[in-house]
Design a protein around this motif. Structure first.
Motif, PDB file in Angstrom:
ATOM      1  N   LYS A  26      21.099 -13.995  53.820  1.00  0.00           N
ATOM      2  CA  LYS A  26      21.804 -13.958  55.104  1.00  0.00           C
ATOM      3  C   LYS A  26      21.102 -14.849  56.123  1.00  0.00           C
ATOM      4  O   LYS A  26      21.744 -15.619  56.848  1.00  0.00           O
ATOM      5  CB  LYS A  26      21.871 -12.532  55.632  1.00  0.00           C
ATOM      6  N   SER A  27      19.771 -14.752  56.183  1.00  0.00           N
ATOM      7  CA  SER A  27      19.020 -15.511  57.182  1.00  0.00           C
ATOM      8  C   SER A  27      19.153 -17.012  56.949  1.00  0.00           C
ATOM      9  O   SER A  27      19.327 -17.789  57.893  1.00  0.00           O
ATOM     10  CB  SER A  27      17.541 -15.099  57.147  1.00  0.00           C
ATOM     11  N   LEU A  28      19.057 -17.435  55.696  1.00  0.00           N
ATOM     12  CA  LEU A  28      19.187 -18.862  55.402  1.00  0.00           C
ATOM     13  C   LEU A  28      20.622 -19.336  55.580  1.00  0.00           C
ATOM     14  O   LEU A  28      20.860 -20.445  56.077  1.00  0.00           O
ATOM     15  CB  LEU A  28      18.702 -19.150  53.983  1.00  0.00           C
ATOM     16  N   THR A  29      21.589 -18.506  55.185  1.00  0.00           N
ATOM     17  CA  THR A  29      22.988 -18.893  55.369  1.00  0.00           C
ATOM     18  C   THR A  29      23.282 -19.134  56.839  1.00  0.00           C
ATOM     19  O   THR A  29      23.915 -20.136  57.211  1.00  0.00           O
ATOM     20  CB  THR A  29      23.929 -17.808  54.814  1.00  0.00           C
ATOM     21  N   ALA A  30      22.807 -18.244  57.709  1.00  0.00           N
ATOM     22  CA  ALA A  30      23.054 -18.396  59.148  1.00  0.00           C
ATOM     23  C   ALA A  30      22.431 -19.683  59.669  1.00  0.00           C
ATOM     24  O   ALA A  30      23.059 -20.426  60.451  1.00  0.00           O
ATOM     25  CB  ALA A  30      22.498 -17.196  59.904  1.00  0.00           C
ATOM     26  N   ARG A  31      21.197 -19.965  59.254  1.00  0.00           N
ATOM     27  CA  ARG A  31      20.522 -21.167  59.733  1.00  0.00           C
ATOM     28  C   ARG A  31      21.198 -22.431  59.233  1.00  0.00           C
ATOM     29  O   ARG A  31      21.388 -23.392  59.985  1.00  0.00           O
ATOM     30  CB  ARG A  31      19.042 -21.134  59.322  1.00  0.00           C
ATOM     31  N   TRP A  32      21.572 -22.474  57.952  1.00  0.00           N
ATOM     32  CA  TRP A  32      22.201 -23.678  57.422  1.00  0.00           C
ATOM     33  C   TRP A  32      23.584 -23.889  58.018  1.00  0.00           C
ATOM     34  O   TRP A  32      23.981 -25.032  58.303  1.00  0.00           O
ATOM     35  CB  TRP A  32      22.289 -23.605  55.896  1.00  0.00           C
ATOM     36  N   MET A  33      24.353 -22.806  58.225  1.00  0.00           N
ATOM     37  CA  MET A  33      25.660 -22.954  58.857  1.00  0.00           C
ATOM     38  C   MET A  33      25.512 -23.529  60.267  1.00  0.00           C
ATOM     39  O   MET A  33      26.258 -24.427  60.676  1.00  0.00           O
ATOM     40  CB  MET A  33      26.381 -21.605  58.896  1.00  0.00           C
ATOM     41  N   PHE A  34      24.555 -22.996  61.003  1.00  0.00           N
ATOM     42  CA  PHE A  34      24.312 -23.444  62.375  1.00  0.00           C
ATOM     43  C   PHE A  34      23.926 -24.921  62.396  1.00  0.00           C
ATOM     44  O   PHE A  34      24.488 -25.718  63.157  1.00  0.00           O
ATOM     45  CB  PHE A  34      23.199 -22.586  62.979  1.00  0.00           C
ATOM     46  N   LEU A  35      22.961 -25.309  61.558  1.00  0.00           N
ATOM     47  CA  LEU A  35      22.509 -26.700  61.531  1.00  0.00           C
ATOM     48  C   LEU A  35      23.612 -27.641  61.060  1.00  0.00           C
ATOM     49  O   LEU A  35      23.741 -28.763  61.563  1.00  0.00           O
ATOM     50  CB  LEU A  35      21.278 -26.845  60.636  1.00  0.00           C
ATOM     51  N   ALA A  36      24.417 -27.189  60.103  1.00  0.00           N
ATOM     52  CA  ALA A  36      25.520 -28.027  59.634  1.00  0.00           C
ATOM     53  C   ALA A  36      26.526 -28.258  60.758  1.00  0.00           C
ATOM     54  O   ALA A  36      27.076 -29.353  60.896  1.00  0.00           O
ATOM     55  CB  ALA A  36      26.205 -27.371  58.441  1.00  0.00           C
ATOM     56  N   ALA A  37      26.760 -27.236  61.584  1.00  0.00           N
ATOM     57  CA  ALA A  37      27.683 -27.395  62.709  1.00  0.00           C
ATOM     58  C   ALA A  37      27.114 -28.324  63.768  1.00  0.00           C
ATOM     59  O   ALA A  37      27.859 -28.994  64.481  1.00  0.00           O
ATOM     60  CB  ALA A  37      28.010 -26.031  63.314  1.00  0.00           C
ATOM     61  N   ALA A  38      25.776 -28.348  63.881  1.00  0.00           N
ATOM     62  CA  ALA A  38      25.126 -29.195  64.887  1.00  0.00           C
ATOM     63  C   ALA A  38      24.790 -30.594  64.365  1.00  0.00           C
ATOM     64  O   ALA A  38      24.326 -31.441  65.131  1.00  0.00           O
ATOM     65  CB  ALA A  38      23.841 -28.518  65.376  1.00  0.00           C
ATOM     66  N   ALA A  39      25.020 -30.833  63.077  1.00  0.00           N
ATOM     67  CA  ALA A  39      24.628 -32.105  62.462  1.00  0.00           C
ATOM     68  C   ALA A  39      25.536 -33.255  62.910  1.00  0.00           C
ATOM     69  O   ALA A  39      26.540 -33.054  63.596  1.00  0.00           O
ATOM     70  CB  ALA A  39      24.646 -31.970  60.940  1.00  0.00           C
ATOM     71  N   ASP A  40      25.158 -34.457  62.484  1.00  0.00           N
ATOM     72  CA  ASP A  40      25.902 -35.644  62.887  1.00  0.00           C
ATOM     73  C   ASP A  40      27.089 -35.929  61.972  1.00  0.00           C
ATOM     74  O   ASP A  40      28.037 -36.606  62.380  1.00  0.00           O
ATOM     75  CB  ASP A  40      24.971 -36.864  62.896  1.00  0.00           C
ATOM     76  N   GLU A  41      27.030 -35.449  60.726  1.00  0.00           N
ATOM     77  CA  GLU A  41      28.091 -35.721  59.766  1.00  0.00           C
ATOM     78  C   GLU A  41      28.341 -34.461  58.933  1.00  0.00           C
ATOM     79  O   GLU A  41      27.536 -33.523  58.960  1.00  0.00           O
ATOM     80  CB  GLU A  41      27.680 -36.883  58.843  1.00  0.00           C
TER      81      GLU A  41
END
Length: 441
Positions: A26-41
């Motif tokens: 859960k913790s990693l999923t939340a972080r990766w989803m967040f970073l993917a939304a904030a990413a450039d592509e």
């Protein structure tokens, strides 16, 4: 209390013996989803957990403009668009009881040009948010608190920018008050230096997890002690590169199954246990060994065997507070008393976990005292009773563990486990009653 919400925890009539596969962290999923939304592509996430918490995160990110779609079993994320020139229509985000949504997403809302209102479950209104509000205001972001100060509901009046620079935060109540700014820091206009000014810093491995995900996303992030010995982090502003990651299984969610091996004198194997990880759940290997279990690896599988000896433990849990409910359940079944300390911050989780555990364990016969920063648990003759979950998934699984040995234990609202483990009940029953192997004809 209606009978519909009571679950009769099954008693184990034999030692468990099962291979368990737990979903993504859960913790990693939340972080990766967040970073993917904030990413450039756009990014691709494999093995992402699908649970109530991660559905709430997905909904929050989509309301801010990201696009998340499942294709061929993987989650494809198209990032947030640039902030509009003029304020967008107001947005409302429901956080449920998910700390990652209520503490992480407001920072992203600051980069949205418009008003974003955050609300949640009734119990969420008791969870501390003051450090989130304070950091936003240090960054010049206006925040309106609609109820009790430092609590939901609140509105972030985003302007599409975070200036960056030096930020001081007291994260004594939750490591999420550090991770939230770190995750968005690369999107600030200048580098961010974040200094923790509180007396204690709980769950440091969760912050290490955040720093590691940032580095994998190409963000320059460092952790050090400043001249006064305080924890400090530096994040360089710049691009967040697109991601293609496979998310580790949730080691904390593996805990109740490993505890079942200890409680019944059986053996549980958890598949795909990582060799190295920043997840706090990896501490189970040491904790269960200290309690008398046998722990070993077979390739990528971690195995735990209960030996019939279940010793009490004196453990500083400050780095892995989320394991306390599971460990407390085992301590109630142990042969000698236990002390679990370093976790005063658990009073601000889904419920006041220290008070909840002390109340429920004492009710069933394990006299449990609240300490200033933990619990002291004295095993006794346990008896069946109603075990309240307080809408807390880890309280519910603690009841299930005790129920393996204590008949007539009834857990209130076992469905709350869907917060992080969508089919806990099915997995639990499969562990207790595995289907017999069928020989080929």
């Amino acid at each position: 209390m209606s009978s519909e919400v009571l679950w009769n925890a099954p008693v184990a009539d034999r030692p468990v013996d099962a291979l368990v596969r737990v979903p993504g962290s859960k913790s990693l999923t939340a972080r990766w989803m967040f970073l993917a939304a904030a990413a450039d592509e756009p990014s691709v996430l494999r093995g992402a957990l699908v649970s109530r918490d991660t559905r709430l995160m997905r909904d929050a990110l989509e309301r801010l403009g990201a696009v998340l779609e499942v294709e061929d079993g993987a989650l494809h994320v198209t990032p947030l668009p640039p902030p509009a020139e003029h304020p967008a229509e107001p947005v409302e985000i429901h956080t449920g009881l998910a700390g990652t949504v209520m503490r992480f997403v407001p920072m992203l809302a600051a980069l949205h040009h418009g008003d974003v209102r955050f609300t949640g479950d009734e119990a969420a209104f008791q969870r501390p948010m003051d450090a989130v509000v304070d950091v936003l205001r240090q960054q010049g972001v206006e925040v309106t608190e609609h109820g009790e100060p430092g609590r939901l509901p609140l509105t972030v009046h985003g302007t599409g920018r975070l200036p960056g620079g030096r930020v001081e935060v007291d994260a004594s109540a939750s490591s999420q008050f550090i991770s939230n700014l770190l995750l968005v820091a690369a999107r600030a206009e200048t580098d961010i230096e974040l200094v923790h000014v509180g007396e204690v810093l709980p769950s440091l491995p969760h912050i290490d997890m955040t720093v590691e995900t940032l580095r994998q996303a190409g963000v320059e992030a460092t952790h050090q002690l400043d001249a006064e010995g305080r924890h400090a982090w530096s994040v360089r502003h710049g691009a967040i590169r697109p991601l293609e990651v496979t998310i580790e299984p949730d080691l904390s969610n593996a805990g109740p199954f490993l505890a079942a091996a200890m409680a019944t004198g059986g053996t549980i194997a958890v598949d795909d246990w990582p060799e190295t990880t920043t997840q706090p759940g990896d501490a189970y290997r040491d904790l269960l060994t200290r309690m008398g279990g046998e722990v070993w690896r077979e390739g990528r599988t971690l195995c735990v065997r209960g030996t019939g000896t279940l010793r009490g433990i004196d453990a500083d849990m400050s780095a892995m507070g989320e394991l306390v409910p599971t460990m407390s359940a085992l301590c109630a079944l142990a042969e000698t008393p236990s002390r679990l300390t370093g976790v005063a911050h658990l009073r601000g989780h889904e419920t006041d976990r220290l008070k909840a555990l002390a109340t429920e364990l004492t009710k069933i016969g394990a006299r449990t005292s609240e300490l200033e920063d933990g619990l002291e648990i004295h095993p006794g003759e346990l008896r069946g009773d109603v075990f309240e979950s307080y809408e807390d998934h880890r309280m519910a699984t603690a009841g299930a563990i005790i129920g393996l040995r204590v008949p007539d234990l009834r857990v209130v609202d076992i469905g709350t486990t869907q917060k992080t483990l969508p089919d806990f009940v099915g997995m639990w029953l499969s562990m207790l009653h595995p289907e017999p192997a069928v020989d080929d004809a």
